[in-house]
Motif scaffolding. Structure first.
Motif, PDB file in Angstrom:
ATOM      1  N   ASN A 131     -23.915  53.027   3.466  1.00 35.70           N
ATOM      2  CA  ASN A 131     -24.770  52.558   4.562  1.00 35.70           C
ATOM      3  C   ASN A 131     -25.702  51.418   4.153  1.00 35.70           C
ATOM      4  O   ASN A 131     -26.887  51.425   4.483  1.00 35.70           O
ATOM      5  CB  ASN A 131     -25.618  53.720   5.099  1.00 35.70           C
ATOM      6  N   PRO A 132     -25.190  50.400   3.450  1.00 38.22           N
ATOM      7  CA  PRO A 132     -26.084  49.281   3.121  1.00 38.22           C
ATOM      8  C   PRO A 132     -26.406  48.497   4.395  1.00 38.22           C
ATOM      9  O   PRO A 132     -25.554  48.374   5.275  1.00 38.22           O
ATOM     10  CB  PRO A 132     -25.255  48.450   2.147  1.00 38.22           C
ATOM     11  N   VAL A 133     -27.624  47.992   4.482  1.00 33.16           N
ATOM     12  CA  VAL A 133     -27.989  47.246   5.704  1.00 33.16           C
ATOM     13  C   VAL A 133     -28.151  45.748   5.446  1.00 33.16           C
ATOM     14  O   VAL A 133     -28.184  44.965   6.388  1.00 33.16           O
ATOM     15  CB  VAL A 133     -29.272  47.809   6.344  1.00 33.16           C
ATOM     16  N   PHE A 134     -28.259  45.334   4.186  1.00 33.27           N
ATOM     17  CA  PHE A 134     -28.399  43.917   3.858  1.00 33.27           C
ATOM     18  C   PHE A 134     -29.440  43.244   4.761  1.00 33.27           C
ATOM     19  O   PHE A 134     -29.112  42.327   5.520  1.00 33.27           O
ATOM     20  CB  PHE A 134     -27.053  43.204   3.984  1.00 33.27           C
ATOM     21  N   PRO A 135     -30.688  43.687   4.725  1.00 32.00           N
ATOM     22  CA  PRO A 135     -31.708  43.177   5.642  1.00 32.00           C
ATOM     23  C   PRO A 135     -31.904  41.665   5.533  1.00 32.00           C
ATOM     24  O   PRO A 135     -31.953  41.117   4.425  1.00 32.00           O
ATOM     25  CB  PRO A 135     -32.974  43.934   5.226  1.00 32.00           C
ATOM     26  N   GLU A 136     -31.984  41.006   6.696  1.00 31.96           N
ATOM     27  CA  GLU A 136     -32.073  39.550   6.755  1.00 31.96           C
ATOM     28  C   GLU A 136     -33.281  39.016   5.980  1.00 31.96           C
ATOM     29  O   GLU A 136     -33.178  38.014   5.275  1.00 31.96           O
ATOM     30  CB  GLU A 136     -32.147  39.092   8.213  1.00 31.96           C
ATOM     31  N   ASP A 137     -34.431  39.673   6.127  1.00 29.64           N
ATOM     32  CA  ASP A 137     -35.628  39.158   5.451  1.00 29.64           C
ATOM     33  C   ASP A 137     -35.490  39.237   3.936  1.00 29.64           C
ATOM     34  O   ASP A 137     -35.868  38.306   3.214  1.00 29.64           O
ATOM     35  CB  ASP A 137     -36.877  39.919   5.923  1.00 29.64           C
ATOM     36  N   LYS A 138     -34.901  40.319   3.459  1.00 33.97           N
ATOM     37  CA  LYS A 138     -34.698  40.463   2.015  1.00 33.97           C
ATOM     38  C   LYS A 138     -33.623  39.486   1.512  1.00 33.97           C
ATOM     39  O   LYS A 138     -33.699  38.982   0.392  1.00 33.97           O
ATOM     40  CB  LYS A 138     -34.281  41.900   1.683  1.00 33.97           C
ATOM     41  N   LEU A 139     -32.610  39.240   2.346  1.00 32.82           N
ATOM     42  CA  LEU A 139     -31.550  38.300   1.967  1.00 32.82           C
ATOM     43  C   LEU A 139     -32.127  36.902   1.776  1.00 32.82           C
ATOM     44  O   LEU A 139     -31.784  36.198   0.817  1.00 32.82           O
ATOM     45  CB  LEU A 139     -30.446  38.282   3.025  1.00 32.82           C
ATOM     46  N   LYS A 140     -33.004  36.500   2.652  1.00 32.59           N
ATOM     47  CA  LYS A 140     -33.627  35.176   2.542  1.00 32.59           C
ATOM     48  C   LYS A 140     -34.408  35.066   1.235  1.00 32.59           C
ATOM     49  O   LYS A 140     -34.325  34.051   0.529  1.00 32.59           O
ATOM     50  CB  LYS A 140     -34.552  34.940   3.734  1.00 32.59           C
ATOM     51  N   ILE A 141     -35.148  36.118   0.910  1.00 34.71           N
ATOM     52  CA  ILE A 141     -35.923  36.116  -0.337  1.00 34.71           C
ATOM     53  C   ILE A 141     -35.000  36.079  -1.550  1.00 34.71           C
ATOM     54  O   ILE A 141     -35.234  35.324  -2.508  1.00 34.71           O
ATOM     55  CB  ILE A 141     -36.827  37.372  -0.401  1.00 34.71           C
ATOM     56  N   GLU A 187     -26.897  28.887   0.137  1.00 34.00           N
ATOM     57  CA  GLU A 187     -27.677  28.628   1.353  1.00 34.00           C
ATOM     58  C   GLU A 187     -26.894  28.962   2.617  1.00 34.00           C
ATOM     59  O   GLU A 187     -27.479  29.297   3.652  1.00 34.00           O
ATOM     60  CB  GLU A 187     -28.140  27.167   1.374  1.00 34.00           C
ATOM     61  N   LYS A 188     -25.560  28.919   2.537  1.00 43.00           N
ATOM     62  CA  LYS A 188     -24.724  29.149   3.730  1.00 43.00           C
ATOM     63  C   LYS A 188     -24.249  30.594   3.873  1.00 43.00           C
ATOM     64  O   LYS A 188     -23.699  30.962   4.909  1.00 43.00           O
ATOM     65  CB  LYS A 188     -23.500  28.215   3.678  1.00 43.00           C
ATOM     66  N   ILE A 189     -24.428  31.406   2.837  1.00 38.79           N
ATOM     67  CA  ILE A 189     -23.934  32.790   2.881  1.00 38.79           C
ATOM     68  C   ILE A 189     -24.740  33.608   3.888  1.00 38.79           C
ATOM     69  O   ILE A 189     -25.967  33.554   3.913  1.00 38.79           O
ATOM     70  CB  ILE A 189     -23.988  33.418   1.477  1.00 38.79           C
ATOM     71  N   THR A 190     -24.040  34.379   4.724  1.00 38.68           N
ATOM     72  CA  THR A 190     -24.683  35.158   5.780  1.00 38.68           C
ATOM     73  C   THR A 190     -24.609  36.661   5.497  1.00 38.68           C
ATOM     74  O   THR A 190     -23.873  37.113   4.612  1.00 38.68           O
ATOM     75  CB  THR A 190     -24.016  34.895   7.138  1.00 38.68           C
ATOM     76  N   ARG A 191     -25.349  37.401   6.266  1.00 38.02           N
ATOM     77  CA  ARG A 191     -25.331  38.858   6.175  1.00 38.02           C
ATOM     78  C   ARG A 191     -23.927  39.395   6.454  1.00 38.02           C
ATOM     79  O   ARG A 191     -23.471  40.348   5.824  1.00 38.02           O
ATOM     80  CB  ARG A 191     -26.332  39.434   7.177  1.00 38.02           C
ATOM     81  N   GLU A 192     -23.218  38.770   7.383  1.00 41.68           N
ATOM     82  CA  GLU A 192     -21.848  39.185   7.696  1.00 41.68           C
ATOM     83  C   GLU A 192     -20.921  38.963   6.511  1.00 41.68           C
ATOM     84  O   GLU A 192     -19.994  39.754   6.275  1.00 41.68           O
ATOM     85  CB  GLU A 192     -21.331  38.433   8.932  1.00 41.68           C
ATOM     86  N   LYS A 195     -21.425  41.918   4.163  1.00 41.07           N
ATOM     87  CA  LYS A 195     -20.789  43.134   4.668  1.00 41.07           C
ATOM     88  C   LYS A 195     -19.280  43.083   4.427  1.00 41.07           C
ATOM     89  O   LYS A 195     -18.661  44.072   4.023  1.00 41.07           O
ATOM     90  CB  LYS A 195     -21.090  43.298   6.155  1.00 41.07           C
ATOM     91  N   GLU A 196     -18.683  41.942   4.671  1.00 45.43           N
ATOM     92  CA  GLU A 196     -17.242  41.791   4.471  1.00 45.43           C
ATOM     93  C   GLU A 196     -16.872  41.923   2.994  1.00 45.43           C
ATOM     94  O   GLU A 196     -15.892  42.576   2.645  1.00 45.43           O
ATOM     95  CB  GLU A 196     -16.792  40.425   4.998  1.00 45.43           C
ATOM     96  N   ARG A 197     -17.692  41.314   2.129  1.00 47.46           N
ATOM     97  CA  ARG A 197     -17.405  41.403   0.695  1.00 47.46           C
ATOM     98  C   ARG A 197     -17.546  42.838   0.200  1.00 47.46           C
ATOM     99  O   ARG A 197     -16.725  43.319  -0.597  1.00 47.46           O
ATOM    100  CB  ARG A 197     -18.367  40.481  -0.088  1.00 47.46           C
ATOM    101  N   TRP A 198     -18.558  43.563   0.671  1.00 44.88           N
ATOM    102  CA  TRP A 198     -18.735  44.940   0.228  1.00 44.88           C
ATOM    103  C   TRP A 198     -17.580  45.817   0.689  1.00 44.88           C
ATOM    104  O   TRP A 198     -17.120  46.701  -0.044  1.00 44.88           O
ATOM    105  CB  TRP A 198     -20.067  45.495   0.725  1.00 44.88           C
ATOM    106  N   ASP A 199     -17.072  45.566   1.871  1.00 47.30           N
ATOM    107  CA  ASP A 199     -15.904  46.308   2.354  1.00 47.30           C
ATOM    108  C   ASP A 199     -14.705  46.087   1.438  1.00 47.30           C
ATOM    109  O   ASP A 199     -13.910  47.008   1.206  1.00 47.30           O
ATOM    110  CB  ASP A 199     -15.559  45.882   3.785  1.00 47.30           C
ATOM    111  N   GLN A 200     -14.554  44.865   0.900  1.00 48.43           N
ATOM    112  CA  GLN A 200     -13.454  44.584  -0.027  1.00 48.43           C
ATOM    113  C   GLN A 200     -13.612  45.394  -1.319  1.00 48.43           C
ATOM    114  O   GLN A 200     -12.628  45.880  -1.884  1.00 48.43           O
ATOM    115  CB  GLN A 200     -13.433  43.089  -0.378  1.00 48.43           C
TER     116      GLN A 200
END
Length: 428
Positions: A131-141, A187-192, A195-200
């Motif tokens: 259940n990782p959520v990869f929070p947007e605010d933490k991703l930016k940091i 800079e271009k990597i997104t939260r999506e 999620k896709e990489r973790w599924d792999q």
């Protein structure tokens, strides 16, 4: 001095046998292909675990270099039921830690805690994994932190040179990129994307899970299986094969501000499962490991060329490399480069009994010293299994090193060193 070294080495062997040697390792492959390794120890009620996941930065797609590193880092930045603070607090309150790392060929989640708190720890791990959520605010940091790391490396001669060297010695393969990635890509990597990489990576055959602790396997078997048997079975994972062979001699020079020149020279070397792997470990020890090595004695002690000098042989599933390095004054650049090549060439003429003995003692001694914590024992068991040598190598490694002969060194040298080398020079 020699007697003192011998006594110390003997003490290490004794200490290793009492601390970690001889214990039975339980190996259990679950129906979904997750490999579980468990070793019981005796002590103060501590357990450490390392979760190896086959697949590191070499799987990052073009345009998204640094994706795996960000994905694994973000696992402990928050899950569905636990914040980043909650995750770390459970392990730290238990006197331990939780951390993640990513290399070219595998990723890890590592932890340690009291055995009495293991159920809490496994509960946290379960939420992190599923259940990782990869929070947007933490991703930016985290993106900002990684970009700062990449920029900082350019300010240090060795790191700057090594990043350029990897582009030369792994040319045309994914290994040419640092696990940290490229700034424009990050800079271009997104939260999506995360999620896709973790599924792999959630593929059972990618996972090797190693535990070492003061508890019996029967006491925790059900809890461990309950966590890891839920990972998707997927298709069986095999490491892809990459190759790039160094031939001839060539150099690239980089300019940067500073008072020192850094030189790195790379040679071909065996991969982890190659028959020459152990003899190259010893050859590297003779060439550039410590004060007694040829590079140190010749280039620093005799010629006064080096601020720092040595060599290293990182273990790889693909494309092994032996890398020699030196930090020197700018006016001594050409002499230092020539000196490195002469020292490596000279090993082909043979090595002495004393060199062979000293190199083996250092390699085995360092190996045994690293095993004095459960965390390192756990790491080595899982690592040997992950790279294809099998967890049994954790006990056999000193034996394999001790078997290396002078003729093995010569044969290994002939196979890899004369073919050529690539160097990078970073100078003012």
């Amino acid at each position: 001095m020699r007697n003192i070294i011998n006594l110390f080495f003997s003490f290490l062997i004794f200490l290793s046998s009492t601390v970690y040697g001889g214990e039975k390792v339980i190996k259990n492959i679950l129906p979904n292909r997750v490999t579980i390794l468990f070793k019981e120890t005796k002590g103060e009620g501590i357990i450490a675990g390392t979760l190896f996941i086959k697949g590191g930065s070499f799987e990052d797609p073009e345009g998204k270099k640094g994706l795996t590193n960000l994905t694994v880092k973000m696992l402990i930045k928050g899950s569905k039921n636990y914040s980043s603070y909650d995750i770390n607090k459970v392990f730290e309150d238990s006197g331990g830690y939780i951390s993640t790392s990513v290399g070219e060929e595998f990723s890890t989640i590592e932890f340690a805690m009291r055995t009495e708190d293991l159920k809490k720890g496994l509960k946290i791990l379960k939420d992190i994994i599923f259940n990782p959520v990869f929070p947007e605010d933490k991703l930016k940091i985290e993106k900002g932190n990684v970009i700062a790391q990449i920029k900082a490396k350019k300010e240090e001669g060795f790191s700057y040179g090594f990043d350029e060297l990897r582009k030369q010695i792994y040319k045309g393969t994914p290994y040419q990129y640092s696990p940290l990635g490229e700034i424009d890509d990050i800079e271009k990597i997104t939260r999506e994307d995360l999620k896709e990489r973790w599924d792999q990576l959630l593929n059972g055959s990618r996972w090797v899970v190693s535990f070492v602790g003061d508890i019996t396997y029967s006491e925790v078997e059900n809890d461990i299986k309950d966590l890891f048997e839920k990972i998707d079975r997927g298709q069986e994972y095999q490491y892809p094969v990459y190759s790039y062979y160094i031939t001839g001699e060539r150099c690239k020079t980089l300019k940067r501000e500073g008072a020192q020149t850094t030189i790195l020279v790379a040679y071909n070397a065996p991969q982890a499962t190659d028959r020459y792997y152990f003899s190259m470990k010893v050859l590297n020890g003779i060439a550039g490991s410590g004060f007694t090595s040829r590079l140190f004695q010749e280039l620093r002690e005799k010629r006064g060329l080096a601020y720092a000098v040595g060599s290293f042989f990182p273990t790889r599933v693909n494309m092994g490399r032996l890398i020699a390095y030196i930090g020197t004054a700018p006016e001594k650049t050409e002499e230092s480069l020539k000196g490195i090549r002469e020292v490596l060439k000279g090993i082909g003429k043979g090595v002495t009994d004393e060199e062979l003995k000293t190199a083996k003692e250092k390699i085995i001694g360092n190996f045994l010293l690293e095993h004095q914590t459960r965390a390192k024992q756990s790491w080595y068991l899982g690592w040997f299994e992950t790279i294809g040598l099998g967890y049994e190598m954790d006990q056999k490694y000193p034996e394999y090193i001790n078997k290396v002969t002078k003729s093995d060194i010569t044969e290994t040298w002939k196979r890899y060193i004369p073919e050529g080398n690539i160097c990078v020079i970073v100078r003012p």
